[in-house]
Motif scaffolding. Sequence first.
Motif, PDB file in Angstrom:
ATOM      1  N   GLY A 195       0.615  -1.095   0.073  1.00 42.54           N
ATOM      2  CA  GLY A 195       0.158   0.596   0.556  1.00 42.54           C
ATOM      3  C   GLY A 195       1.039   1.161   0.323  1.00 42.54           C
ATOM      4  O   GLY A 195       0.277   1.737   0.514  1.00 42.54           O
ATOM      5  N   TYR A 196       2.061   1.126  -0.730  1.00 45.90           N
ATOM      6  CA  TYR A 196       2.887   3.019  -0.368  1.00 45.90           C
ATOM      7  C   TYR A 196       2.785   3.230  -1.934  1.00 45.90           C
ATOM      8  O   TYR A 196       2.359   2.376  -2.861  1.00 45.90           O
ATOM      9  N   PRO A 197       3.320   4.204  -1.978  1.00 43.67           N
ATOM     10  CA  PRO A 197       3.094   4.874  -3.387  1.00 43.67           C
ATOM     11  C   PRO A 197       4.052   4.752  -4.181  1.00 43.67           C
ATOM     12  O   PRO A 197       5.406   4.312  -3.188  1.00 43.67           O
ATOM     13  N   THR A 198       4.501   4.694  -5.416  1.00 42.64           N
ATOM     14  CA  THR A 198       5.340   4.570  -6.204  1.00 42.64           C
ATOM     15  C   THR A 198       6.249   6.045  -6.553  1.00 42.64           C
ATOM     16  O   THR A 198       5.004   6.364  -7.271  1.00 42.64           O
ATOM     17  N   PRO A 199       7.391   6.039  -6.562  1.00 46.71           N
ATOM     18  CA  PRO A 199       7.963   7.397  -6.584  1.00 46.71           C
ATOM     19  C   PRO A 199       8.219   7.173  -8.524  1.00 46.71           C
ATOM     20  O   PRO A 199       7.982   6.100  -9.008  1.00 46.71           O
ATOM     21  N   THR A 200       8.511   7.981  -9.150  1.00 49.00           N
ATOM     22  CA  THR A 200       9.210   8.176  -9.839  1.00 49.00           C
ATOM     23  C   THR A 200      10.544   7.343 -10.622  1.00 49.00           C
ATOM     24  O   THR A 200      11.064   8.038  -9.092  1.00 49.00           O
ATOM     25  N   TYR A 201      10.916   7.348 -11.423  1.00 48.75           N
ATOM     26  CA  TYR A 201      12.284   6.394 -11.649  1.00 48.75           C
ATOM     27  C   TYR A 201      12.780   7.192 -12.889  1.00 48.75           C
ATOM     28  O   TYR A 201      12.525   6.970 -14.201  1.00 48.75           O
ATOM     29  N   ALA A 202      13.920   7.390 -12.915  1.00 52.66           N
ATOM     30  CA  ALA A 202      15.067   7.680 -13.897  1.00 52.66           C
ATOM     31  C   ALA A 202      16.381   7.098 -13.441  1.00 52.66           C
ATOM     32  O   ALA A 202      17.464   7.223 -12.786  1.00 52.66           O
ATOM     33  N   HIS A 203      16.258   6.011 -14.557  1.00 48.84           N
ATOM     34  CA  HIS A 203      17.383   4.692 -14.599  1.00 48.84           C
ATOM     35  C   HIS A 203      18.561   5.700 -15.503  1.00 48.84           C
ATOM     36  O   HIS A 203      18.790   5.840 -16.928  1.00 48.84           O
ATOM     37  N   ILE A 204      19.627   5.582 -14.886  1.00 52.50           N
ATOM     38  CA  ILE A 204      20.314   6.740 -15.823  1.00 52.50           C
ATOM     39  C   ILE A 204      21.899   5.412 -16.120  1.00 52.50           C
ATOM     40  O   ILE A 204      21.532   4.432 -16.039  1.00 52.50           O
ATOM     41  N   PRO A 205      22.006   5.848 -17.881  1.00 50.41           N
ATOM     42  CA  PRO A 205      23.274   5.385 -17.872  1.00 50.41           C
ATOM     43  C   PRO A 205      24.038   3.986 -17.705  1.00 50.41           C
ATOM     44  O   PRO A 205      24.641   5.279 -15.856  1.00 50.41           O
ATOM     45  N   VAL A 206      24.600   3.606 -17.875  1.00 47.13           N
ATOM     46  CA  VAL A 206      25.747   2.577 -17.167  1.00 47.13           C
ATOM     47  C   VAL A 206      27.019   3.396 -17.643  1.00 47.13           C
ATOM     48  O   VAL A 206      26.978   3.438 -18.453  1.00 47.13           O
ATOM     49  N   ILE A 207      27.677   3.629 -17.183  1.00 45.01           N
ATOM     50  CA  ILE A 207      29.609   4.185 -17.313  1.00 45.01           C
ATOM     51  C   ILE A 207      30.225   2.772 -17.557  1.00 45.01           C
ATOM     52  O   ILE A 207      30.112   1.789 -16.406  1.00 45.01           O
ATOM     53  N   THR A 208      30.338   2.758 -18.513  1.00 43.52           N
ATOM     54  CA  THR A 208      31.517   1.879 -19.094  1.00 43.52           C
ATOM     55  C   THR A 208      32.765   1.937 -19.757  1.00 43.52           C
ATOM     56  O   THR A 208      32.837   3.045 -19.641  1.00 43.52           O
ATOM     57  N   HIS A 209      33.929   0.598 -19.129  1.00 45.04           N
ATOM     58  CA  HIS A 209      35.196   1.117 -19.927  1.00 45.04           C
ATOM     59  C   HIS A 209      35.228   1.195 -21.817  1.00 45.04           C
ATOM     60  O   HIS A 209      34.030   0.766 -22.447  1.00 45.04           O
ATOM     61  N   ALA A 210      36.159   1.831 -22.488  1.00 45.62           N
ATOM     62  CA  ALA A 210      36.467   1.597 -23.565  1.00 45.62           C
ATOM     63  C   ALA A 210      35.775   0.213 -24.028  1.00 45.62           C
ATOM     64  O   ALA A 210      34.862   0.145 -25.084  1.00 45.62           O
ATOM     65  N   ASP A 211      36.546  -0.865 -23.971  1.00 50.26           N
ATOM     66  CA  ASP A 211      35.449  -2.115 -23.923  1.00 50.26           C
ATOM     67  C   ASP A 211      34.095  -2.304 -24.096  1.00 50.26           C
ATOM     68  O   ASP A 211      33.395  -4.078 -24.095  1.00 50.26           O
ATOM     69  N   GLY A 212      33.490  -1.691 -23.060  1.00 48.37           N
ATOM     70  CA  GLY A 212      31.897  -1.973 -23.236  1.00 48.37           C
ATOM     71  C   GLY A 212      31.957  -2.860 -21.472  1.00 48.37           C
ATOM     72  O   GLY A 212      30.292  -3.233 -21.174  1.00 48.37           O
ATOM     73  N   ASP A 213      32.751  -2.366 -20.941  1.00 52.06           N
ATOM     74  CA  ASP A 213      32.624  -3.960 -19.272  1.00 52.06           C
ATOM     75  C   ASP A 213      31.566  -2.211 -18.314  1.00 52.06           C
ATOM     76  O   ASP A 213      32.474  -1.103 -18.323  1.00 52.06           O
ATOM     77  N   LYS A 214      31.501  -2.767 -18.026  1.00 53.41           N
ATOM     78  CA  LYS A 214      30.631  -1.490 -16.927  1.00 53.41           C
ATOM     79  C   LYS A 214      31.980  -1.320 -15.678  1.00 53.41           C
ATOM     80  O   LYS A 214      32.770  -2.754 -14.930  1.00 53.41           O
ATOM     81  N   LEU A 215      32.105  -0.603 -15.335  1.00 51.09           N
ATOM     82  CA  LEU A 215      32.566   0.190 -14.406  1.00 51.09           C
ATOM     83  C   LEU A 215      32.370  -0.838 -13.502  1.00 51.09           C
ATOM     84  O   LEU A 215      31.065   0.453 -13.325  1.00 51.09           O
ATOM     85  N   SER A 216      33.007  -1.730 -12.336  1.00 52.04           N
ATOM     86  CA  SER A 216      32.681  -1.396 -11.427  1.00 52.04           C
ATOM     87  C   SER A 216      34.064  -1.705 -10.287  1.00 52.04           C
ATOM     88  O   SER A 216      35.559  -2.405 -11.208  1.00 52.04           O
ATOM     89  N   LYS A 217      33.663  -2.404  -8.972  1.00 50.96           N
ATOM     90  CA  LYS A 217      35.169  -2.953  -8.757  1.00 50.96           C
ATOM     91  C   LYS A 217      35.391  -4.240  -8.994  1.00 50.96           C
ATOM     92  O   LYS A 217      36.634  -4.533  -9.603  1.00 50.96           O
TER      93      LYS A 217
END
Length: 312
Positions: free
Chosen positions: A228-250
Amino acid sequence: MKCPRDNSAIATTGIGEPVRYVGRFAPSPTGPLHFGSLVAAVASYLQARVNDGLWLLRIEDIDPPREQPGASKEIIDALERYGFEWDGDVIFQSRNSEAHEAALASLIDRNLAYRCQCSRRDLAEAARGALGVIYPGTCRNGCDSDDAAIRLLTNDLEIAFDDLLQGRITQHLESESGDFIIRRRDGLIAYHLAVVVDDKIQGVTEIVRGIDLMDSTPRQIWLQQLLGYPTPTYAHIPVITHADGDKLSKLTGAPGLSMHDVEKTLIEALNALHQQPPADLAQSTPEEIWSWAVKNWQLGKISGHKAIVKTP
Ligand code: GLU
């Protein structure tokens, strides 16, 4: 830096009252912030500021096995160093565990959730979809083990939402994910439930976060509906990748944020968000960079983008 603003406006949900914009950044303390997480923080921060809203900082520390000692402090220090000003105190998700348990109990009491003793091995033969294993419903009719996870019942009605950046997103939970875990077998509350309860408690009206979490949103909306909670608005921003397309992550070796090149890194984050800061802004102080960014922020500039390559 903590900013002692007037927080009385959080969650003014009385009928007829305007609801003030409330945004948040909710990192998990699994390691230091890297450039990709900075970009998400910058986007949610600017979106809150241009909407004259509140921006809350919540450390999602309810998964001790994945937590890295010292990471919460490192994250808070880095955000301070980069000049973010959050409203009110930093919130630690672990302090909301009573509310998480109460939400869980209400779902169980209403027979919307059930115990499941299936192990990974039991599910090895189950069908897989884009979200991983599609739970086949094995324990829907009961299981007596105390050593069990808790799953939330799903159905196959369409869950849909209009993402501010990615357009209309739809999922049929029963066939695409199946009933999903809301409390793990080790007793820990699962991310989906905790995040939904906390966003409700804090009166969050808009969630700006990385697109890697977009697949989770329909499950979170389903939880909001059942609770019974309200649903917020969502905005999903692009993932930042290395030049080879892999997501920047640990995992892909993204380094922690530099504490020295703050101005340069902030400009890079604004460039990654396609805000086109003027070249001479690089010589400015962080305060001047933020002031330019708040005046010029346009979320729409990354509309429809799913991935952005970090230029070295
Ligand atoms: N704590 C999650 C993470 O660091 C983000 C949760 C959210 O923004 O909903 O990936």
